[in-house]
Design an enzyme around this catalytic site. Structure first.
Site, PDB file in Angstrom:
ATOM      1  N   ASP A   9       0.784  -1.279   0.121  1.00  0.00           N
ATOM      2  CA  ASP A   9      -0.090   0.026   0.056  1.00  0.00           C
ATOM      3  C   ASP A   9       0.970   1.004   0.206  1.00  0.00           C
ATOM      4  O   ASP A   9       1.903   1.206   0.286  1.00  0.00           O
ATOM      5  CB  ASP A   9      -0.848  -0.038   1.156  1.00  0.00           C
ATOM      6  CG  ASP A   9      -1.803   1.152   1.413  1.00  0.00           C
ATOM      7  OD1 ASP A   9      -2.463   1.469   0.161  1.00  0.00           O
ATOM      8  OD2 ASP A   9      -1.886   1.842   2.388  1.00  0.00           O
ATOM      9  N   SER A  10       0.286   2.545  -0.373  1.00  0.00           N
ATOM     10  CA  SER A  10       1.194   3.580  -0.215  1.00  0.00           C
ATOM     11  C   SER A  10       1.361   3.877   1.318  1.00  0.00           C
ATOM     12  O   SER A  10       2.293   4.750   1.323  1.00  0.00           O
ATOM     13  CB  SER A  10       0.449   4.838  -0.798  1.00  0.00           C
ATOM     14  OG  SER A  10      -1.143   4.963  -0.142  1.00  0.00           O
ATOM     15  N   CYS A  72      -3.780  -0.766  -2.287  1.00  0.00           N
ATOM     16  CA  CYS A  72      -4.093   0.501  -2.630  1.00  0.00           C
ATOM     17  C   CYS A  72      -4.881   0.575  -3.905  1.00  0.00           C
ATOM     18  O   CYS A  72      -4.437   0.159  -5.086  1.00  0.00           O
ATOM     19  CB  CYS A  72      -2.634   1.385  -2.636  1.00  0.00           C
ATOM     20  SG  CYS A  72      -2.673   2.939  -3.394  1.00  0.00           S
ATOM     21  N   GLU A 152      -6.272  11.006   8.033  1.00  0.00           N
ATOM     22  CA  GLU A 152      -4.830  10.621   8.628  1.00  0.00           C
ATOM     23  C   GLU A 152      -4.594  11.909   9.936  1.00  0.00           C
ATOM     24  O   GLU A 152      -3.759  11.706  10.525  1.00  0.00           O
ATOM     25  CB  GLU A 152      -3.785  10.843   7.448  1.00  0.00           C
ATOM     26  CG  GLU A 152      -3.813   9.887   6.422  1.00  0.00           C
ATOM     27  CD  GLU A 152      -2.678   9.735   5.537  1.00  0.00           C
ATOM     28  OE1 GLU A 152      -2.045  10.579   5.291  1.00  0.00           O
ATOM     29  OE2 GLU A 152      -2.453   8.564   5.208  1.00  0.00           O
ATOM     30  N   CYS A 184     -11.223   3.666  -2.076  1.00  0.00           N
ATOM     31  CA  CYS A 184     -10.062   4.227  -1.357  1.00  0.00           C
ATOM     32  C   CYS A 184      -9.823   3.617  -0.103  1.00  0.00           C
ATOM     33  O   CYS A 184     -10.883   3.351   0.700  1.00  0.00           O
ATOM     34  CB  CYS A 184     -10.087   5.727  -1.184  1.00  0.00           C
ATOM     35  SG  CYS A 184      -8.571   6.267  -0.360  1.00  0.00           S
ATOM     36  N   HIS A 186      -8.730   4.473   2.778  1.00  0.00           N
ATOM     37  CA  HIS A 186      -8.970   5.191   4.030  1.00  0.00           C
ATOM     38  C   HIS A 186     -10.716   5.606   4.202  1.00  0.00           C
ATOM     39  O   HIS A 186     -10.941   5.762   5.181  1.00  0.00           O
ATOM     40  CB  HIS A 186      -8.504   6.711   3.777  1.00  0.00           C
ATOM     41  CG  HIS A 186      -7.049   6.642   4.007  1.00  0.00           C
ATOM     42  ND1 HIS A 186      -6.139   5.833   3.371  1.00  0.00           N
ATOM     43  CD2 HIS A 186      -6.002   7.403   4.737  1.00  0.00           C
ATOM     44  CE1 HIS A 186      -5.024   6.129   3.797  1.00  0.00           C
ATOM     45  NE2 HIS A 186      -4.867   6.881   4.624  1.00  0.00           N
TER      46      HIS A 186
HETATM   47  N1  I24 Z   1      -4.761   6.996   9.975  1.00  0.00           N
HETATM   48  C1  I24 Z   1      -4.060   7.111   8.510  1.00  0.00           C
HETATM   49  N2  I24 Z   1      -2.745   7.423   8.471  1.00  0.00           N
HETATM   50  C2  I24 Z   1      -2.324   8.413   9.341  1.00  0.00           C
HETATM   51  C3  I24 Z   1      -4.106   7.753  10.832  1.00  0.00           C
HETATM   52  C4  I24 Z   1      -2.938   8.330  10.575  1.00  0.00           C
HETATM   53  N3  I24 Z   1      -2.545   9.237  11.834  1.00  0.00           N
HETATM   54  C5  I24 Z   1      -3.662   8.846  12.695  1.00  0.00           C
HETATM   55  N4  I24 Z   1      -4.573   8.316  12.256  1.00  0.00           N
HETATM   56  N5  I24 Z   1      -1.075   8.706   9.124  1.00  0.00           N
HETATM   57  O1  I24 Z   1      -4.545   6.185   7.659  1.00  0.00           O
HETATM   58  C6  I24 Z   1      -0.449   8.718   8.130  1.00  0.00           C
HETATM   59  C7  I24 Z   1       1.005   9.381   8.144  1.00  0.00           C
HETATM   60  N6  I24 Z   1       1.847   8.204   8.932  1.00  0.00           N
HETATM   61  C8  I24 Z   1       1.415   6.949   8.943  1.00  0.00           C
HETATM   62  C9  I24 Z   1       2.520   6.006   9.496  1.00  0.00           C
HETATM   63  O2  I24 Z   1       3.872   6.323   9.210  1.00  0.00           O
HETATM   64  C10 I24 Z   1       4.357   7.579   8.986  1.00  0.00           C
HETATM   65  C11 I24 Z   1       3.529   8.325   8.694  1.00  0.00           C
HETATM   66  C12 I24 Z   1      -5.780   5.335   7.754  1.00  0.00           C
HETATM   67  C13 I24 Z   1      -5.485   4.159   8.707  1.00  0.00           C
HETATM   68  C14 I24 Z   1      -6.494   3.034   8.405  1.00  0.00           C
HETATM   69  C15 I24 Z   1      -6.128   1.678   8.946  1.00  0.00           C
HETATM   70  C16 I24 Z   1      -5.974   7.772  12.699  1.00  0.00           C
HETATM   71  C17 I24 Z   1      -5.992   6.403  12.728  1.00  0.00           C
HETATM   72  C18 I24 Z   1      -5.316   5.680  13.632  1.00  0.00           C
HETATM   73  C19 I24 Z   1      -5.364   4.132  13.978  1.00  0.00           C
HETATM   74  C20 I24 Z   1      -6.250   3.574  13.114  1.00  0.00           C
HETATM   75  C21 I24 Z   1      -6.990   3.994  12.349  1.00  0.00           C
HETATM   76  C22 I24 Z   1      -7.026   5.537  12.009  1.00  0.00           C
HETATM   77  F1  I24 Z   1      -4.385   6.303  14.356  1.00  0.00           F
HETATM   78  F2  I24 Z   1      -7.735   6.246  11.160  1.00  0.00           F
HETATM   79  N1  DGL Z   2      -4.055   4.138  -0.307  1.00  0.00           N
HETATM   80  C1  DGL Z   2      -4.580   5.113  -1.252  1.00  0.00           C
HETATM   81  C2  DGL Z   2      -5.651   4.493  -2.213  1.00  0.00           C
HETATM   82  O1  DGL Z   2      -6.475   3.680  -1.702  1.00  0.00           O
HETATM   83  C3  DGL Z   2      -5.016   6.129  -0.414  1.00  0.00           C
HETATM   84  C4  DGL Z   2      -3.829   7.062   0.185  1.00  0.00           C
HETATM   85  C5  DGL Z   2      -3.084   7.655  -1.027  1.00  0.00           C
HETATM   86  O2  DGL Z   2      -3.441   8.616  -1.678  1.00  0.00           O
HETATM   87  O3  DGL Z   2      -1.795   7.048  -1.241  1.00  0.00           O
HETATM   88  O4  DGL Z   2      -6.033   5.254  -3.179  1.00  0.00           O
END
Ligand code: I24
Ligand code: DGL
Length: 276
Positions: A9-10, A72, A152, A184, A186
């Protein structure tokens, strides 16, 4: 066959697919790579996303996988045909399973796809759905570039999220479809807000469950299911190990997850030697 299933995944979004795999494929080992260093893929060109996706698949090939899941949507849209040509193990993406599920529940074959800019521009869902319905379906696709940043930021269950969802979806006329695909990784986290916005007659499809059914079928078709006990699950990120680990702990039913940083080029260049 004991080798793990690779999932790419991304970033962390593909953990929505891993969660279903853990539950529905209790004997299968998993190696996940999240490309957090280069996330998000959604706004990037298809060429760039395709080259990243091939690199992730190559790294997993070196780590010794028996099949690959591109979790992804943006990467599936940009690279599934390319990656499928380039490797010998079976490869599945998330677009076919989601499209199939949507056609199964839709009564009028009028479907809307919500996704990133890259996924919508590719028209990969449109093509998959039209092919499966012999051209009968009517498909609209809407890019929702504000959705990933809300999730995020951990703000998916807030009044702001509700507002952004309503504003983004307001361009749609809900009389023109009866099924919406969350195209997507998310968007399942925003399902409540999306559900509340649409009329109750609109069915909502998230592809994670459907994708895992496809993984199961593929394992059987190739006769490569794992029959031994003691499966393992490992996570790699191209970004920050500790941040990734927190999200895994929060999201998955795993006590002490194994999470490591990965240097993709170092793994790819280490010819023949699998880092295990
Ligand atoms: N959810 C996602 N990405 C993040 C996040 C999040 N931070 C809090 N939550 N960060 O995606 C992205 C950037 N990071 C990622 C880790 O490495 C470095 C950079 C959605 C995740 C779906 C499983 C909120 C959050 C969480 C736990 C579970 C779900 C969720 F903290 F939405
Ligand atoms: N994982 C990407 C998707 O499902 C969403 C996050 C991104 O833009 O990289 O399209």
């Amino acid at each position: 066959m004991k080798a793990p299933i690779g999932v790419i995944d991304s970033g962390v979004g593909g953990l929505t697919v891993v969660r279903e795999m853990i539950e529905r494929l209790p004997k299968e080992s998993i190696i996940y790579i999240g490309d957090d260093a280069r996330c998000p893929y959604g706004p990037k060109s298809p060429e760039e996303v395709a080259s990243y996706t091939v690199e992730l698949a190559e790294a997993l090939q070196h780590l010794g996988i028996k099949m690959l899941v591109i979790a992804c949507n943006t990467a599936t849209a940009a690279a599934l045909p390319i990656v499928s040509e380039a490797f010998d193990f079976p490869i599945i993406g998330v677009i076919e399973p989601g499209s199939r599920a949507a056609l199964q529940v839709s009564k009028n074959e009028k479907i809307v796809v919500l996704g990133t800019i890259g996924t919508v521009k590719s028209e990969a869902y449109n093509r998959a759905i039209l092919r499966r319905s012999d051209g009968r379906a009517e498909v609209q696709a809407l890019a929702c570039p504000n959705f990933v940043p809300i999730v995020e930021a951990g703000e998916y269950d807030t009044p702001q999220a509700k507002e952004v969802v309503a504003e983004t979806l307001s361009v749609l006329d809900s009389d023109t479809f009866d099924t919406a695909i969350l195209g997507c990784t998310h968007y399942p986290l925003l399902e409540k807000q999306i559900r509340d916005y649409f009329p109750p007659s609109v069915e909502i499809i998230s592809s994670a469950v459907e994708t895992v059914k496809d993984v199961d079928r593929t394992l059987r078709a190739f006769g490569i299911q794992n029959k031994e006990s003691g499966r393992t699950i490992r996570f790699y990120t191209t970004g920050e190990r500790s941040e990734f680990e927190e999200i895994v702990e929060d999201w998955l039913p795993i006590e002490r997850p194994v999470v490591e940083h990965i240097n993709l080029q170092a793994v790819i260049r280490s010819k023949g030697r699998t880092l295990r």
